[in-house]
Design an enzyme around this catalytic site. Sequence first.
Site, PDB file in Angstrom:
ATOM      1  CB  SER A 126       7.172  12.206  20.737  1.00 57.48           C
ATOM      2  OG  SER A 126       8.483  12.682  20.982  1.00 57.48           O
ATOM      3  CE  LYS A 163       9.438  10.357  23.774  1.00 58.42           C
ATOM      4  NZ  LYS A 163      10.392  10.732  22.724  1.00 58.42           N
TER       5      LYS A 163
END
Length: 205
Positions: A126, A163
């Site tokens: 990701s 993230k």
Amino acid sequence: MREVTARQLDIYNYVKEFILNRKYPPTIREIGDEFGIRSTNGVRDALNALERKGLIKKFSNQARGIALPPSAFPPSDNTIALPIIGRIAAGTPILAEENVEDTLTIDRSVLPRSSDIFALRVQGDSMTGDGILNGDIAIIRMQKSAERGQIIAAIVDGTATLKRYHPATNKIELRASNPKYLPITISEGEDFSIAGILAGVIRKC
């Protein structure tokens, strides 16, 4: 191992110092600028030669896809056992024994100066847009707050995830840098906290 040319050795030493100082590898263009190599193919040829000779490992289709083997950073008396955090037990401090799934022995010179640090093992792709690959070790400096856009270690329902942090009115978005992933939206009252911010990445060949 085949003999390394003087130019190849210079490039290898530059890559090593770059990683030591900045905690991530240089790009092809940065190497070219440093050595006055106008052609990106010229830099790639040198890196390919270093890989054939076992001095580096290249990862295709990554802007900073260069790694050095552990032998490039020999252990010294100035090492530290860095805890690698897994799932976070409810109500426990980040570094509680039950949260530590493994340790990584590493030289202090490649770590941020803060003593409040831990590591996460990256799972998945990701964050490949930031050159962070599956299996990398993310070095996290512990703190409870972050600025918009920083890469954070977030704790969501007891699981640590890496993230980019984007707060908004009444919600928080945790954004991946790989466009195939949608943001994780955190609403008020959900189980969320900031464990720290990204300070560096270690890649094992």
